[in-house]
Design a protein around this motif. Structure first.
Motif, PDB file in Angstrom:
ATOM      1  N   UNK A   5       6.187  -5.069  -5.423  1.00 30.63           N
ATOM      2  CA  UNK A   5       6.391  -6.031  -4.343  1.00 30.63           C
ATOM      3  C   UNK A   5       6.337  -5.346  -2.981  1.00 30.63           C
ATOM      4  N   UNK A   6       6.903  -4.148  -2.898  1.00 27.53           N
ATOM      5  CA  UNK A   6       6.828  -3.381  -1.647  1.00 27.53           C
ATOM      6  C   UNK A   6       5.373  -3.054  -1.345  1.00 27.53           C
ATOM      7  N   UNK A   7       4.618  -2.677  -2.370  1.00 28.94           N
ATOM      8  CA  UNK A   7       3.189  -2.369  -2.180  1.00 28.94           C
ATOM      9  C   UNK A   7       2.426  -3.611  -1.715  1.00 28.94           C
ATOM     10  N   UNK A   8       2.720  -4.770  -2.315  1.00 28.85           N
ATOM     11  CA  UNK A   8       2.070  -6.014  -1.905  1.00 28.85           C
ATOM     12  C   UNK A   8       2.376  -6.329  -0.447  1.00 28.85           C
ATOM     13  N   UNK A   9       3.634  -6.133  -0.047  1.00 32.50           N
ATOM     14  CA  UNK A   9       4.014  -6.396   1.338  1.00 32.50           C
ATOM     15  C   UNK A   9       3.291  -5.445   2.284  1.00 32.50           C
ATOM     16  N   UNK A  10       3.142  -4.187   1.867  1.00 33.37           N
ATOM     17  CA  UNK A  10       2.394  -3.229   2.689  1.00 33.37           C
ATOM     18  C   UNK A  10       0.935  -3.660   2.820  1.00 33.37           C
ATOM     19  N   UNK A  35       5.330 -16.361  -1.975  1.00 32.24           N
ATOM     20  CA  UNK A  35       4.281 -16.516  -2.983  1.00 32.24           C
ATOM     21  C   UNK A  35       3.304 -15.341  -2.980  1.00 32.24           C
ATOM     22  N   UNK A  36       3.178 -14.616  -1.864  1.00 34.79           N
ATOM     23  CA  UNK A  36       2.258 -13.475  -1.821  1.00 34.79           C
ATOM     24  C   UNK A  36       2.929 -12.180  -2.271  1.00 34.79           C
ATOM     25  N   UNK A  37       4.248 -12.101  -2.125  1.00 34.79           N
ATOM     26  CA  UNK A  37       4.940 -10.848  -2.441  1.00 34.79           C
ATOM     27  C   UNK A  37       5.598 -10.903  -3.819  1.00 34.79           C
ATOM     28  N   UNK A  38       6.275 -11.981  -4.137  1.00 37.28           N
ATOM     29  CA  UNK A  38       7.107 -12.031  -5.332  1.00 37.28           C
ATOM     30  C   UNK A  38       6.483 -12.713  -6.525  1.00 37.28           C
TER      31      UNK A  38
END
Length: 136
Positions: free
Chosen positions: A23-28, A132-135
């Motif tokens: 999730x941290x990678x997606x947020x980055x 919806x984009x991160x989790x």
């Protein structure tokens, strides 16, 4: 004495850690895409308007290119020059930021900020715009 539930708990913890890291990678990744989207929008708005404001000078530069002509063209058209400077500055800023992250990795301060942001997104739940984009 080792209890039978302990290995299962550590596997669940490892799964949670792996999910959290994803999730941290997606947020980055969203941050990277967002910055490039912002730069693209800048170029499509301010950049194009600035180039349109310099169209006469650009035509002159195409015929008789000298650095003096460029200097005076930019000097006597301060608003288009400022617009181009903003676009070029933001582009270079994002390039340097992303290159630094690629070459040396994300700084610990940036990782901490991303982790805190993911925790806030998780706490707010589906009502958060990035949920919806991160989790998921």
């Amino acid at each position: 004495m080792v209890q039978p539930d302990q290995p299962r708990y550590s596997n669940q913890s490892e799964h949670r850690d792996k999910t959290f890291k994803q999730q941290v990678h997606k947020l980055h990744q969203l941050t990277v895409y967002g910055r490039w989207l912002f730069v693209g929008i800048l170029w499509l708005t301010i950049g194009l308007l600035s180039l349109w404001g310099l169209r006469e000078e650009i035509a002159l530069w195409q015929q008789y290119f000298t650095w003096v002509a460029v200097r005076y063209g930019l000097y006597y058209n301060p608003i288009p020059t400022l617009g181009l400077a903003i676009c070029i500055g933001m582009t270079l800023g994002v390039l340097v930021w992303q290159s630094r992250n690629i070459l040396w990795g994300i700084s610990s301060q940036e990782k901490r900020r991303l982790e805190q942001q993911v925790q806030r997104i998780r706490q707010q739940g589906p009502s958060h715009p990035l949920w919806k984009w991160v989790c998921q």
